[in-house]
Design a protein around this motif. Sequence first.
Motif, PDB file in Angstrom:
ATOM      1  N   ASP A   1     -47.099 117.481   1.211  1.00 30.88           N
ATOM      2  CA  ASP A   1     -48.411 117.045   1.703  1.00 30.88           C
ATOM      3  C   ASP A   1     -49.239 118.223   2.226  1.00 30.88           C
ATOM      4  OD1 ASP A   1     -47.777 114.443   1.025  1.00 30.88           O
ATOM      5  OD2 ASP A   1     -47.322 113.818   3.087  1.00 30.88           O
ATOM      6  N   GLU A   2     -48.607 119.132   2.967  1.00 33.20           N
ATOM      7  CA  GLU A   2     -49.338 120.288   3.501  1.00 33.20           C
ATOM      8  C   GLU A   2     -49.777 121.221   2.371  1.00 33.20           C
ATOM      9  OE1 GLU A   2     -48.701 124.048   6.502  1.00 33.20           O
ATOM     10  OE2 GLU A   2     -47.756 122.143   7.048  1.00 33.20           O
ATOM     11  N   THR A   3     -48.928 121.383   1.367  1.00 36.38           N
ATOM     12  CA  THR A   3     -49.285 122.214   0.215  1.00 36.38           C
ATOM     13  C   THR A   3     -50.526 121.669  -0.472  1.00 36.38           C
ATOM     14  OG1 THR A   3     -47.006 122.924  -0.150  1.00 36.38           O
ATOM     15  CG2 THR A   3     -48.491 123.024  -2.043  1.00 36.38           C
ATOM     16  N   VAL A   4     -50.534 120.374  -0.711  1.00 35.00           N
ATOM     17  CA  VAL A   4     -51.676 119.736  -1.381  1.00 35.00           C
ATOM     18  C   VAL A   4     -52.921 119.831  -0.509  1.00 35.00           C
ATOM     19  CG1 VAL A   4     -52.577 117.524  -2.225  1.00 35.00           C
ATOM     20  CG2 VAL A   4     -50.233 118.216  -2.790  1.00 35.00           C
ATOM     21  N   ARG A   5     -52.762 119.599   0.790  1.00 34.24           N
ATOM     22  CA  ARG A   5     -53.903 119.612   1.714  1.00 34.24           C
ATOM     23  C   ARG A   5     -54.509 121.004   1.890  1.00 34.24           C
ATOM     24  NH1 ARG A   5     -51.355 118.201   5.808  1.00 34.24           N
ATOM     25  NH2 ARG A   5     -51.479 120.056   7.096  1.00 34.24           N
ATOM     26  N   THR A   6     -53.663 122.041   1.968  1.00 33.51           N
ATOM     27  CA  THR A   6     -54.153 123.383   2.297  1.00 33.51           C
ATOM     28  C   THR A   6     -54.374 124.289   1.084  1.00 33.51           C
ATOM     29  OG1 THR A   6     -51.930 124.333   2.557  1.00 33.51           O
ATOM     30  CG2 THR A   6     -52.957 123.311   4.514  1.00 33.51           C
ATOM     31  N   GLY A   7     -53.714 123.966  -0.038  1.00 34.25           N
ATOM     32  CA  GLY A   7     -53.820 124.834  -1.203  1.00 34.25           C
ATOM     33  C   GLY A   7     -52.962 126.084  -1.107  1.00 34.25           C
ATOM     34  N   ARG A   8     -52.066 126.117  -0.133  1.00 32.91           N
ATOM     35  CA  ARG A   8     -51.099 127.215   0.018  1.00 32.91           C
ATOM     36  C   ARG A   8     -49.699 126.636  -0.005  1.00 32.91           C
ATOM     37  NH1 ARG A   8     -53.017 131.491   4.468  1.00 32.91           N
ATOM     38  NH2 ARG A   8     -50.966 132.286   3.963  1.00 32.91           N
ATOM     39  N   ALA A   9     -48.794 127.335  -0.666  1.00 33.86           N
ATOM     40  CA  ALA A   9     -47.431 126.826  -0.843  1.00 33.86           C
ATOM     41  C   ALA A   9     -46.674 126.746   0.474  1.00 33.86           C
ATOM     42  CB  ALA A   9     -46.669 127.689  -1.829  1.00 33.86           C
ATOM     43  N   VAL A  10     -46.099 125.574   0.705  1.00 29.14           N
ATOM     44  CA  VAL A  10     -45.250 125.318   1.863  1.00 29.14           C
ATOM     45  C   VAL A  10     -43.968 124.688   1.336  1.00 29.14           C
ATOM     46  CG1 VAL A  10     -45.005 124.060   4.050  1.00 29.14           C
ATOM     47  CG2 VAL A  10     -47.251 124.930   3.344  1.00 29.14           C
ATOM     48  N   TYR A  11     -42.848 125.187   1.794  1.00 26.40           N
ATOM     49  CA  TYR A  11     -41.552 124.691   1.350  1.00 26.40           C
ATOM     50  C   TYR A  11     -40.750 124.233   2.556  1.00 26.40           C
ATOM     51  CZ  TYR A  11     -42.973 127.336  -2.756  1.00 26.40           C
ATOM     52  OH  TYR A  11     -43.677 127.819  -3.831  1.00 26.40           O
ATOM     53  N   PHE A  12     -39.575 123.658   2.292  1.00 30.67           N
ATOM     54  CA  PHE A  12     -38.656 123.323   3.362  1.00 30.67           C
ATOM     55  C   PHE A  12     -37.475 124.271   3.274  1.00 30.67           C
ATOM     56  CE2 PHE A  12     -35.057 121.271   5.344  1.00 30.67           C
ATOM     57  CZ  PHE A  12     -35.596 120.874   6.554  1.00 30.67           C
ATOM     58  N   SER A  13     -37.237 125.026   4.332  1.00 29.10           N
ATOM     59  CA  SER A  13     -36.122 125.962   4.378  1.00 29.10           C
ATOM     60  C   SER A  13     -34.867 125.215   4.805  1.00 29.10           C
ATOM     61  CB  SER A  13     -36.408 127.100   5.358  1.00 29.10           C
ATOM     62  OG  SER A  13     -35.238 127.876   5.553  1.00 29.10           O
ATOM     63  N   ARG A  14     -33.901 125.133   3.905  1.00 34.35           N
ATOM     64  CA  ARG A  14     -32.643 124.465   4.244  1.00 34.35           C
ATOM     65  C   ARG A  14     -31.848 125.279   5.244  1.00 34.35           C
ATOM     66  NH1 ARG A  14     -29.942 123.465  -1.350  1.00 34.35           N
ATOM     67  NH2 ARG A  14     -30.575 125.632  -1.529  1.00 34.35           N
ATOM     68  N   SER A  15     -31.913 126.602   5.168  1.00 40.07           N
ATOM     69  CA  SER A  15     -31.143 127.432   6.091  1.00 40.07           C
ATOM     70  C   SER A  15     -31.718 127.395   7.509  1.00 40.07           C
ATOM     71  CB  SER A  15     -31.067 128.871   5.591  1.00 40.07           C
ATOM     72  OG  SER A  15     -32.359 129.433   5.504  1.00 40.07           O
ATOM     73  N   ARG A  16     -33.041 127.275   7.632  1.00 40.58           N
ATOM     74  CA  ARG A  16     -33.686 127.226   8.957  1.00 40.58           C
ATOM     75  C   ARG A  16     -33.942 125.792   9.418  1.00 40.58           C
ATOM     76  NH1 ARG A  16     -38.493 131.175   7.377  1.00 40.58           N
ATOM     77  NH2 ARG A  16     -37.346 131.765   5.536  1.00 40.58           N
ATOM     78  N   ASN A  17     -33.793 124.851   8.479  1.00 40.15           N
ATOM     79  CA  ASN A  17     -34.017 123.429   8.752  1.00 40.15           C
ATOM     80  C   ASN A  17     -35.418 123.157   9.323  1.00 40.15           C
ATOM     81  OD1 ASN A  17     -33.152 120.750   8.610  1.00 40.15           O
ATOM     82  ND2 ASN A  17     -32.625 120.742  10.777  1.00 40.15           N
ATOM     83  N   ARG A  18     -36.416 123.776   8.661  1.00 42.12           N
ATOM     84  CA  ARG A  18     -37.810 123.587   9.079  1.00 42.12           C
ATOM     85  C   ARG A  18     -38.737 123.952   7.923  1.00 42.12           C
ATOM     86  NH1 ARG A  18     -40.542 128.292   9.878  1.00 42.12           N
ATOM     87  NH2 ARG A  18     -39.386 130.175  10.396  1.00 42.12           N
ATOM     88  N   LEU A  19     -40.025 123.639   8.115  1.00 38.17           N
ATOM     89  CA  LEU A  19     -41.011 124.025   7.118  1.00 38.17           C
ATOM     90  C   LEU A  19     -41.092 125.542   7.041  1.00 38.17           C
ATOM     91  CD1 LEU A  19     -44.069 121.628   7.557  1.00 38.17           C
ATOM     92  CD2 LEU A  19     -42.175 121.480   5.934  1.00 38.17           C
ATOM     93  N   TRP A  20     -41.316 126.006   5.827  1.00 41.74           N
ATOM     94  CA  TRP A  20     -41.441 127.444   5.565  1.00 41.74           C
ATOM     95  C   TRP A  20     -42.766 127.638   4.847  1.00 41.74           C
ATOM     96  CZ3 TRP A  20     -38.770 129.302   0.588  1.00 41.74           C
ATOM     97  CH2 TRP A  20     -39.129 130.623   0.308  1.00 41.74           C
ATOM     98  N   ARG A  21     -43.715 128.161   5.552  1.00 38.59           N
ATOM     99  CA  ARG A  21     -45.029 128.449   4.977  1.00 38.59           C
ATOM    100  C   ARG A  21     -44.923 129.809   4.290  1.00 38.59           C
ATOM    101  NH1 ARG A  21     -45.143 125.465   9.414  1.00 38.59           N
ATOM    102  NH2 ARG A  21     -46.373 123.557   9.281  1.00 38.59           N
TER     103      ARG A  21
END
Length: 124
Positions: free
Chosen positions: A36-56
């Motif tokens: 949702d954030e990727t679509v909204r902002t136009g910048r890639a955002v992922y989920f970091s499994r190692s950090r267990n949080r969003l990774w911008r």
Amino acid sequence: MLIDFDKSGGLVPAVAQDADTGEVLMLAWMNREAFDETVRTGRAVYFSRSRNRLWRKGEESGNVQEVKGVFVDCDADTVLLKVKQVGGAACHEGYPSCFFRELAGGELKVVGERVFDPKQVYKK
């Protein structure tokens, strides 16, 4: 629903591809919030499994990905982002693509050229 996050336990693979050249830059994971954030902002955002949080993407290195197109596969459980890689490196090891090693003669050989030294960029 655009993506079936429930089918895959909340995370779906996300492939980042250079919008101009078609080169595959990296594979990461997205949850609903990252998508949702990727679509909204136009910048890639992922989920970091190692950090267990969003990774911008680029939050530490400055190597952000500007999203030029979002594609979803036929099963609605994989995302393809066509991106402009700002800063020249998608890989945290300093290469343009995370796929900088090739299997040749039974050995992995580096075939990419490093854009930055990760020791200088990630000073944790």
